[in-house]
Structures are given as structure tokens and as C-alpha cells.
Design an enzyme around this catalytic site. Structure first.
Site, PDB file in Angstrom:
ATOM      1  N   ASP A 180     -17.848 -72.899 -54.144  1.00  0.00           N
ATOM      2  CA  ASP A 180     -16.900 -73.152 -55.233  1.00  0.00           C
ATOM      3  C   ASP A 180     -17.693 -73.107 -56.550  1.00  0.00           C
ATOM      4  O   ASP A 180     -18.872 -72.732 -56.552  1.00  0.00           O
ATOM      5  CB  ASP A 180     -16.217 -74.513 -54.980  1.00  0.00           C
TER       6      ASP A 180
ATOM      7  N   ASP B 191      -9.683 -67.546 -58.325  1.00  0.00           N
ATOM      8  CA  ASP B 191      -8.970 -68.816 -58.493  1.00  0.00           C
ATOM      9  C   ASP B 191      -8.461 -68.902 -59.938  1.00  0.00           C
ATOM     10  O   ASP B 191      -8.786 -68.054 -60.777  1.00  0.00           O
ATOM     11  CB  ASP B 191      -9.971 -69.951 -58.202  1.00  0.00           C
TER      12      ASP B 191
ATOM     13  N   GLU C  35      -3.449 -68.125 -62.713  1.00  0.00           N
ATOM     14  CA  GLU C  35      -2.008 -68.168 -63.064  1.00  0.00           C
ATOM     15  C   GLU C  35      -1.738 -67.597 -64.450  1.00  0.00           C
ATOM     16  O   GLU C  35      -0.637 -67.091 -64.637  1.00  0.00           O
ATOM     17  CB  GLU C  35      -1.501 -69.611 -62.960  1.00  0.00           C
TER      18      GLU C  35
ATOM     19  N   ARG D 229      -5.379 -67.032 -55.728  1.00  0.00           N
ATOM     20  CA  ARG D 229      -4.450 -68.156 -55.765  1.00  0.00           C
ATOM     21  C   ARG D 229      -3.090 -67.721 -56.303  1.00  0.00           C
ATOM     22  O   ARG D 229      -2.052 -68.063 -55.743  1.00  0.00           O
ATOM     23  CB  ARG D 229      -5.008 -69.312 -56.591  1.00  0.00           C
TER      24      ARG D 229
ATOM     25  N   ASP E  95      -4.368 -76.203 -53.479  1.00  0.00           N
ATOM     26  CA  ASP E  95      -5.167 -77.424 -53.404  1.00  0.00           C
ATOM     27  C   ASP E  95      -4.402 -78.545 -52.717  1.00  0.00           C
ATOM     28  O   ASP E  95      -4.010 -79.524 -53.330  1.00  0.00           O
ATOM     29  CB  ASP E  95      -5.571 -77.845 -54.820  1.00  0.00           C
TER      30      ASP E  95
ATOM     31  N   HIS F  92     -11.942 -76.135 -46.275  1.00  0.00           N
ATOM     32  CA  HIS F  92     -12.394 -76.287 -47.666  1.00  0.00           C
ATOM     33  C   HIS F  92     -12.146 -77.705 -48.132  1.00  0.00           C
ATOM     34  O   HIS F  92     -11.112 -78.291 -47.858  1.00  0.00           O
ATOM     35  CB  HIS F  92     -11.642 -75.292 -48.558  1.00  0.00           C
TER      36      HIS F  92
END
Ligand SMILES: *[C@@H]1O[C@H](CO)[C@@H](O)[C@H](O)[C@H]1NC(C)=O
Ligand SMILES: *[C@@H]1O[C@H](CO)[C@@H](O)[C@H](O)[C@H]1NC(C)=O
Ligand SMILES: *[C@@H]1O[C@H](CO)[C@@H](O)[C@H](O)[C@H]1NC(C)=O
Ligand SMILES: *[C@@H]1O[C@H](CO)[C@@H](O)[C@H](O)[C@H]1NC(C)=O
Ligand SMILES: *[C@@H]1O[C@H](CO)[C@@H](O)[C@H](O)[C@H]1NC(C)=O
Ligand SMILES: *[C@@H]1O[C@H](CO)[C@@H](O)[C@H](O)[C@H]1NC(C)=O
Ligand SMILES: CC(=O)N[C@H]1CO[C@H](CO)[C@@H](O)[C@@H]1O
Length: 924
Positions: free
Chosen positions: A394, A508, A511, A590, A606, A664
Site C-alpha cells: 500500500d 486506488d 473517483e 477502485r 475499504d 488486505h
């Protein structure tokens, strides 16, 4: 949300819903932002005045409404005329819109209900002139005489209907005089009009309505005459009756797989938020599938990327409400659900074939802290011989959370670690966020300097660089709608790859997520950031936790492109990975949009380490199967919060059957990788991963069929049993393909599980013992170290001896398992190639085999072959459901030893048959 709810703000939302505590944020207006600008208030007042004036005009034309006309509309057919949030709808406000106002009882324990303000039957809509024939179908003109209460009605619309295939009709409504934004999706053009369509299309002329029927059954699939059509510049709305209440799809949302039509509103607008019921989440998929009564299915796709809502009501009916673009519908007639999803993917594109290693086990956490610690885990996994193919990091690997950097102290040994993974036939994936740190002196951070030089970042509406804030602090946002950005992204990835030879990328925060609302300087007060109608997005306004919707991108404004950001980034990343590695790209994104499967998979975000989050993952998987994104999984054992050993064992068992399987964890929480637990837990996790690895040839073949024609991988039961209504609401079990049924334990403290078995014979995957179900729920033992997996009659599974990575297991011998049907038949197939080269199917560089059992004979037929199959031996055949004990078995005509167990299992071992040659095995 309806007017009804607004009047009763004191009543707690959705009482009786177990998750009520976590949902109120979604539809709430964040007044701080809203009230922030005085100008905004003025704008709001002005638009209020406009509404009022329009209302008066309308009113003066229509004078009186006989109340009976309103009251006589059945409650379920009342279409909300006042969907705005944050306004208490009074009779006065409602009637100004020319709508009916009728108060109804609030349903106990439910926030939403029958709207109090709804359209009267004669509410002005469009009318349709005569239709002209075209080569592909028909066109017609829609005109509106009376304005609505939203600004900028478009008075003349062009309606076109194209009969694209016998099972697909395309209905498009655009502005007849000037072009509007259209989503740039490469839909394959159809040149010839369908000859024998299984549908009919009819119209009601005034008011305009579209009616689509299934020819064979006469079932009305679409009927839009139930409510007026709106097509204003920033408010487009169309409603339809549904032929049944069995509605699926419409993501990304956290909900049961089968949607509730009890006055539910689903919002579409890519948003970074931990999954919560009734919120707009990371991705946008305006596609639904309906099971009609009788087992036929159809689907509808609205190709539109603007902020959107779908309102569901028990009529049953559905309302699409979007604030831009055009109305561009594709309707798919199936007639079975598998075909509907295939037909949908013929429009949006079939998913990419993943590399074989991408189907292995992935391990990740935020907060390993150092590359050495990450490496220690990898070594420990090897030590315990727990299967692992991929290690991830990450954002903690980065230097100051900046993309394309490595923390030189803590992650100094990352390149060596990746080299070591490669030496062991394992792979490495790291995270990248789109936000590019913007606070460095010139010359010190190439990605930013170069991006600035090339002008590839998103600008504010005034044309200045837009600055927001993500992990590294202040950031600029690459504009992936610009081809120059793809080149810049490729160069960045390439430079980083020279340092850390990664194999895949996790994209990630796309958006895109922003820790600020809009930008450092806020947003404009204009109609793009504050449109006349704002769908029920979380935060209450469009730029909440993302960039200003007025921001400028090279092909349009962010208002239109927002929900496409993840798709466009995935496209850029996939093409870069192909150029850099020359092999199949592995990408997990994502944010997603239709056609995402062509470029990436997805994980469900998440989630928390809680039992209910594990339960929600199954509807999540099944929905993404519908959306053409088969490479899908949730964070095993949960991302945030602390897992328990029991939960993590159960989740590893379920997760071993996610098409994409990754454990994860977040930082600080205690470790949840398999070696973090007791020896018994570790063993249970290892065993279930070995079961997965054994099944990989089968799973890989399913992915081939997904890539080839859009078959689903993780599949809802009703796809295989569309006439069995009992399967329609099942989302605690699922299938792999047509024949492997997974029944996980989803509750704590259980040593048994209840699962539904559609009619037919089902065999225990591990033992071959059978149950002959009449279509019933059965209770099964499910001790903590066991997940129930069953084979459907008539299935043949290719399995392979597991190993601790796929680089080894891929070379191991096969065991074929045939589960005989009532009539003692079975069928299966195997797609096999080198597991990572590009376009092996397209280039013909693969092997494809069909397995078949009839008349006590197993036959393997090689339909296509390349060298890869010749590396593989078939070692064993196991046949479940051999009713009479055989006296002899022959392999290619020669006598062979075998064993037979009382539970009707025949085994023939030590076969030593080369997979590249056909063979037959006979028992008599
Ligand atoms: C239909 O055809 C007529 C005659 O060619 C033309 O005037 C009219 O504009 C056409 N209508 C539409 C909607 O294309
Ligand atoms: C379509 O819906 C309208 C309004 O409910 C109804 O009057 C009409 O009969 C329906 N048409 C068909 C073909 O079902
Ligand atoms: C990581 O391990 C290497 C080799 O054992 C060692 O040289 C290095 O100091 C370690 N780095 C950290 C940050 O612990
Ligand atoms: C953003 O601004 C930069 C610098 O003025 C310019 O080069 C670039 O073309 C602009 N991009 C867009 C999409 O307007
Ligand atoms: C399974 O049950 C059905 C009736 O439900 C029966 O017709 C069939 O013979 C049974 N099959 C076996 C193998 O027992
Ligand atoms: C299986 O083999 C039999 C006999 O060759 C054939 O009739 C049947 O069509 C085959 N089935 C499949 C699905 O290939
Ligand atoms: C495991 C889990 O809770 N999965 C949920 C995570 O969030 C997504 C939404 O993004 C849901 O669809 C999943 O069900």
C-alpha cells in the site's frame, strides 16, 4: 428520498434496518459548504423564483385540478414530482409544479414511502410526431409545448430506435438541434437491421411513451407512459413499469443482490467512501437485469456518465434521473440471464484475460512499515508452504506518499525483495494514486514538473491548475481523457519499473478522491458545481470529496467525465503495462465504469473486519459479474477494524472462492495474514488455498469463457436455474461457472450451514458423496476447518495438484473429476496456454479441450492445441455417481487398475496420459 421523508425528519431513518446507524450521511446536505458562499444562496433564491414563476405560468394555463384525479392514482403508481432533498414539500410548493399533493400514512419503520407530491396523469410531456423508417429502424421528433419547472427544457428531441440484433434494441433520445455530451464508449457498430427480432417496439404519441414487448410471451418489458419525460439541459428523467419485482444490477451499491423496490433510491456518482448501504460508492454501472415471471430475463443499460439516480417503487417501476448527457438505452432480450449479460458485454466489451498468476493468492497490508518486514512475511509464507503468488504494498512504500517514489530508508530493499519474488516465480503489485504532489521545488519531482510542462493536469474553470489534497498533501490531477497524459503516465511507469520491476498495478483513489471539497480555492458557483437538481449524492453536492465538477479536462468538463476517471486511468495503465512488460496486464481499480473489465478488475473497497461486511461481499461479487468485471473480490478478513481468528478463517474460506483473492489489512490493526494465527487456523487457511489452487485450471477456463463471450465466473444460482424462483433471492451462496456451488459459513459460532440445492444431484466436491435434491434447503456440517463445495450433476472439472505458487502448480499433473448426471453424462472443458502472453486466444497460441462422459466412457477431445498442453500430464480420473461397481476399466482400450468406493466413486490413478493427446477411459 421522497417528499414524505422530508416532513418527518424527527423519525429515525429506516428503523428496523440493522445498519441504520451507519447510513444517515448519504442523503444529507452538508450545510457548511452549501451555506459557504452567499452568492450560492442568491443563486438558490433566484432559481426558486424561476420555479415559482414557471409554476404560476403553468398554473394559469391549467387552473384547477380535480383532486379525485390525483387521489385515484394508486399509491404504487405515484411518481415523485419533488425528489429534491433538503426541502420540506408543502402543498403550495408541490402545486406550483403542477403536481398532485396527497398525504399518505408513513409506513412504520421505513423512511421512504409513497411520495406526497406526484405527477397528475395529464402533466405536460413530449409528444411524438410521425416516425420515419431508417436503414436500422426508425426516427421521430419529440416536441414539448409547455415548459417544466427546471431551467432550459429542450423543446425538440430526436428519438431513434435501432434494431441492432434480434435480441438487442438501441433507443436514443438526443437534442434534435444541437449536440450534447456523449460517453466515448467504443460500441461496435452494427451495419444491418435485425431480421427476426424477438421484441416489438411501439409508441404512445401524446404523451410520448415507449413500449417494448417480448414477442414470444407478450410480456411488456418497458412502458414509459407511466410518467412524463423530462429533457432539460440539466435534468433528464424517464420512468418505466417493470414486468416483475426481480431486479438486479445498478451498482456500485451495498445492498442485497435482489433490490428492494420499496421506494428505494440508488445514486450514481463515483465517490470514495467506506461502503455503506444507500450511498453512492466508488463505481457507476447503470445496468439492470430483470427476471420476468416464467424465467425469461432482460437487461437495460443507460449509457450516461452524469450524476444520476434510479428511483425504485413497488408498482413495480423504475425512474432514471440524470443531470446531463443524453438518454442512450440498450435493451437486451436474453432470453436467459446468461445471455442478457453476454449481450450487454457485446456492447461494453468483453473482459481481459487475466494472467494465470493473477488468480493465485494475493497478500497486502497498509503499514508493513518496511520492505524488510514485507519480505519477512513472504518468507514466512514460504516457510509454512502456504500458497502465495503475489505480494502487494500500500502507500507506505512511497517517499512522502508521492507516486513513483520509494522511501529510501524504510523501503530501501524493495528492489531486492521484488527480485526475490521473481526468483521464486512470484509477482509484485503496488498501489498508485492519481493525485500528483505539487509542492516541490522545480527540478525535484519529475512526474509533476513534466506533467506541468506537458499541460496534462486538470484545470479549474478559469484555466488555472486545479489543486486538491490527497495523501502526499497538495496535488494536481492528471487528465486521463487526454492522450498526452497516457504517454506521460507510461513514461512514469517505465521509469519506476526500471527501479522496481513490478508486475501489476493497483489504482486506488481514482473517483478521483480529494481530501478537500472541490479544490484549494473552492469551486465556481455556477451551474456545473451547483446544478438546479443535485442527485442524492453523499455530501449533498457534487464536488464533495472530489474535484470541482466545473474543472476543465481536454475532452469535456469534469461534470461529464467524473465517473469515467477510473476507467480512463485503467485504460492508460493497461496500455502502459503492455508496453513495459509485453505481457498481460494485471490491474485492480477502485473506481469503475461500464467496459472496465477490458482493462482491470475491482475489489469491493475499504470494508471492515466484521461478519456483516463478509456477508455483503457476495452480492458485491455477483453484481460485478453482471457488470462484466469478473476479476472481483473483497478484502479478505476485512480492511479496517480488527478481525478475529474465527472471522478470518471463515473469510479466507469464502475468499478462496472470490475470483480475485486478496487478504488486505489496514495499518495499526493486528496482522491478519495466515501466519499471524494459531497453527490450527493457519492449517485451515492453507488447506482452503490449496483447494483454490487445485481448482485453478477450472477457474482459468471460466475466465477464458468470460473473455471470449462474456460468461460470468462467480455466478448467481438463478443464472443456471432461471425457472426456480427460490433461487432469485439467494446471495449467500454462489456458483463458479455452471457447476461448482459454494456454501460458506457467514455467521459466528457455527458448526453447520444451511444451503439451498436446486433440483438435481449434487456431489460433495471433496468426497463425491451425493444428495438428490428436490429443490430444497439442506443443513450441512461445517466445522471451522471446512467450507462446503458441491459439484452439480453433469459437470467435469479439471483440477491440478496444488503448490505454493502457480509457477509450480501450473506444471503439476491434472486430476479430472466427472460428476455424472441422472443419465450418467457429464461435460467440461479446459483452456490452457502459457498463462501470461498477450492475446494467446486471438493468435491461436493455446490449447482447448473438451471432456465428455457418455455410456460409461470418458472422452478427452483436443479441439485446438499448442505446445503448452504437451507439458501437462493427466494423472487421475475420478468419477462421482457411478451407480454399479465396474468389473473392468480400460484406458485407450487397455485394461487398467481402478478403485471403487461404496459412495459410488470410481478412481483411476497413475494414468500418465499427455494432455495434448485425446484419450478415452471406459468402465464396464
Ligand atoms: C421524416 O421524413 C420527412 C420527409 O422526408 C422529413 O420532412 C422529416 O423531417 C423526417 N422526420 C424525421 C424525424 O427525421
Ligand atoms: C402502459 O402503461 C400505461 C399507464 O399505466 C397503461 O395505461 C398502458 O396500458 C400500458 N401499456 C401496455 C402495453 O401495457
Ligand atoms: C533490511 O535488511 C537488510 C539486509 O538484511 C539490511 O541491510 C537493512 O539495514 C535492513 N533495512 C531496514 C530498514 O531495516
Ligand atoms: C490547463 O492549463 C495548462 C497551462 O495553461 C494548459 O497547457 C492545458 O492545455 C490546460 N488544460 C486544459 C484541459 O484546459
Ligand atoms: C433423484 O430423485 C428423482 C425424483 O426427485 C428421481 O426421479 C431420481 O431417480 C433420483 N435419482 C437418483 C440418482 O437417485
Ligand atoms: C458428448 O459425446 C456424445 C457422444 O459422442 C455426443 O453425442 C455429445 O454431443 C457430446 N456432448 C458434448 C456436450 O460434447
Ligand atoms: C466484503 C464487503 O463488505 N464487501 C462490500 C464492500 O463494499 C462494496 C461496495 O463497494 C460492497 O458491494 C461489498 O459488498
Amino acid at each position: 428520498m421522497t417528499s414524505y421523508q422530508k416532513l418527518n425528519t424527527s423519525v429515525p431513518p429506516e428503523a428496523g434496518d440493522e445498519a441504520a446507524d451507519e447510513k444517515p450521511l448519504c442523503h444529507q446536505k452538508l450545510s457548511a459548504w452549501w451555506l459557504g458562499g452567499g452568492l450560492l444562496m442568491v443563486a438558490a433564491l433566484l432559481s426558486g423564483v424561476t420555479v415559482w414563476v414557471l409554476g404560476q405560468i403553468w398554473w394559469s394555463q391549467h387552473k384547477v385540478f380535480p383532486l379525485p384525479k390525483c387521489a385515484s392514482i394508486p399509491e404504487n403508481l405515484r411518481f415523485d414530482c419533488y425528489p429534491e432533498r433538503g426541502t420540506v414539500v408543502t402543498r403550495e410548493l408541490c402545486e406550483k409544479r403542477g403536481c398532485c399533493f396527497v398525504e399518505t400514512d408513513r409506513p412504520i419503520g421505513r423512511a421512504r414511502g409513497v411520495p406526497w407530491c406526484f405527477y397528475p396523469p395529464d402533466f405536460p410531456s413530449y409528444s411524438l410526431g410521425s416516425m420515419n423508417e431508417t436503414q436500422m429502424g426508425m426516427v421521430g421528433l419529440l416536441t414539448r409545448q409547455t415548459k417544466t419547472y427546471y431551467p432550459s427544457d429542450i423543446e425538440k428531441l430526436q428519438l431513434s430506435v435501432e434494431f441492432e440484433t434480434d435480441t438487442r434494441v438501441h433507443v436514443k433520445i438526443i437534442d434534435a438541434t444541437s449536440p450534447r455530451y456523449e460517453v466515448p464508449l467504443d460500441v461496435p457498430r452494427v451495419a444491418k437491421r435485425a431480421e427476426n427480432p424477438v421484441y416489438t417496439v411501439e409508441f404512445s404519441k401524446d404523451p410520448f411513451g415507449l413500449i417494448v414487448k417480448r414477442r414470444t410471451s407478450g410480456v411488456v418489458l418497458i412502458n414509459t407512459t407511466v410518467a412524463p419525460l423530462f429533457f432539460a439541459d440539466q435534468f433528464l428523467q424517464i420512468s418505466t413499469l417493470l414486468p416483475s419485482t426481480f431486479l438486479y444490477g445498478l451498482g456500485e451499491h451495498r445492498s442485497n443482490f435482489l433490490h428492494s423496490l420499496e421506494w428505494t433510491t440508488l445514486t450514481f456518482w463515483a465517490r470514495d467512501v467506506p461502503p455503506m448501504e444507500s450511498c453512492n460508492l466508488y463505481g457507476v454501472h447503470p445496468f439492470y437485469l430483470v427476471m420476468e415471471n416464467g424465467g425469461d430475463a432482460h437487461g437495460v443499460f443507460l449509457l450516461n456518465s452524469n450524476a444520476m439516480e434510479v428511483a425504485l417503487q413497488p408498482a413495480p417501476a423504475l425512474t432514471w434521473r440524470t443531470i446531463g448527457g443524453i438518454l442512450d438505452f440498450y435493451i437486451f432480450l436474453g432470453p436467459d440471464p446468461n445471455l442478457v449479460v453476454q449481450q450487454y458485454q457485446q456492447v461494453i466489451g468483453f473482459p481481459a484475460m487475466p494472467p494465470f498468476w493473477g488468480l493465485g493468492f494475493h497478500l497486502c497490508r497498509w503499514g508493513y512499515g518496511t520492505s524488510n518486514e514485507t519480505w519477512e512475511i513472504i518468507k514466512a509464507m514460504r516457510n509454512y508452504q502456504i500458497p502465495q503468488d503475489v505480494q502487494w504494498n500500500d502507500i507506505d512504500y512511497m517517499d512522502g506518499y508521492r507516486d513513483f517514489t520509494v522511501d529510501p530508508q524504510k523501503f530501501g530493499t524493495l528492489p531486492q525483495m521484488v527480485e526475490d519474488l521473481h526468483k521464486h516465480g512470484q509477482h509484485y503489485v503496488m498501489i498508485l494514486d492519481p493525485g500528483i504532489s505539487s509542492t516541490h521545488p522545480p527540478g525535484s519531482y519529475w512526474p509533476y514538473d513534466e506533467g506541468l510542462k506537458r499541460g496534462i493536469f486538470i484545470n479549474t474553470t478559469q484555466g488555472k491548475l486545479l489543486i486538491g489534497k490527497v495523501w502526499p498533501g497538495l496535488t494536481a490531477f492528471p487528465d486521463f481523457s487526454n492522450p498526452n497524459t497516457h504517454q506521460w503516465w507510461l513514461e512514469n511507469l517505465n521509469r519506476f519499473h526500471a527501479l522496481v520491476p513490478f508486475d501489476g498495478v493497483w489504482i486506488d483513489m481514482n473517483e478521483p478522491s480529494n481530501f478537500m471539497d472541490g479544490s484549494q480555492e473552492g469551486c465556481s458557483q455556477g451551474e456545473l458545481d451547483s446544478p438546479p437538481y443535485v442527485p442524492a449524492v453523499m455530501g449533498g453536492f457534487l464536488p464533495a470529496k472530489t474535484i470541482c465538477t466545473s474543472a476543465r479536462q481536454s475532452t469535456s468538463v469534469h461534470y461529464n467525465l467524473h465517473s469515467l476517471y477510473g476507467l480512463m486511468e485503467a485504460k492508460a495503465t493497461a496500455s502502459a503495462l503492455i508496453k513495459i512488460r509485453g505481457k498481460r496486464p494485471f490491474i485492480i481499480s477502485r473506481s469503475t465504469f461500464p467496459s472496465q473489465g477490458k482493462y482491470s478488475g475491482h475489489w469491493l473497497g475499504d470494508n471492515r473486519s466484521e461478519w456483516k461486511d463478509m456477508i455483503w461481499s457476495i452480492p458485491g461479487l455477483l453484481s460485478f459479474s453482471l457488470f462484466g468485471v469478473p476479476l472481483i473480490g473483497a478484502d479478505i478478513c476485512g480492511f479496517s477494524g480488527s478481525t478475529s481468528e474465527e472471522l478470518c478463517i471463515r473469510w479466507m474460506q469464502l475468499g478462496a472462492f472470490y475470483p480475485f483473492t486478496r487478504n488486505h489489512n489496514t495499518q495499526i490493526e493486528k496482522a491478519q495474514d495466515p501466519i499471524a494465527f494459531s497453527p490450527a487456523a493457519r492449517t485451515a487457511m492453507k488447506e482452503v488455498l490449496e483447494t483454490r489452487y487445485a481448482l485453478l485450471p477450472f477457474l482459468y477456463s471460466l475466465f477464458h469463457r468470460a473473455h471470449l463471450q462474456g460468461d460470468t465466473v462467480a455466478r448467481p444460482l438463478f443464472f443456471e436455474f432461471p425457472k426456480d424462483v427460490a433461487t432469485y433471492s439467494i446471495d449467500k451462496q454462489f456458483l463458479w461457472g455452471r457447476g461448482l456451488l459454494v456454501t460458506p459459513v457467514l455467521d459466528p459460532g457455527m458448526d453447520s450451514v444451511i444451503g439451498y440445492f436446486p433440483r438435481g444431484i449434487w456431489y460433495d466436491y471433496y468426497t463425491g458423496s451425493s444428495v438428490n435434491s428436490s429443490g430444497e434447503s439442506l443443513k450441512m456440517a461445517a466445522p471451522l476447518d471446512h467450507i462446503n463445495v458441491h459439484l452439480r450433476e453433469g459437470t467435469i472439472l479439471p483440477t491440478q495438484k496444488p503448490a505454493s505458487s502457480t509457477s509450480v502448480s501450473r506444471r503439476n499433473p491434472l486430476r479430472l473429476i466427472a460428476a455424472l448426471s441422472q443419465n450418467a453424462n457429464a461435460w467440461g472443458d479446459l483452456f490452457w496456454d502459457d498463462g501470461e502472453s498477450l492475446d494467446t486466444f486471438e493468435k491461436g497460441d493455446y490449447s482447448y479441450l473438451v471432456f465428455n462422459v457418455t455410456q460409461n466412457t470418458f472422452i478427452s477431445t483436443v479441439l485446438h492445441s499448442n505446445v503448452e498442453a504437451s507439458y501437462i500430464m493427466v494423472e487421475a480420473l475420478t468419477v462421482y455417481g457411478v451407480r454399479d461397481e465396474p468389473k473392468r476399466v480400460t484406458v485407450n482400450g487397455k485394461e487398467a487398475p481402478f478403485s471403487y468406493l461404496k459412495n459410488q466413486v470410481l478412481s483411476v490413478n497413475n494414468l500418465q496420459l499427455n494432455l495434448s493427446h485425446g484419450f478415452s477411459i471406459r468402465w464396464m
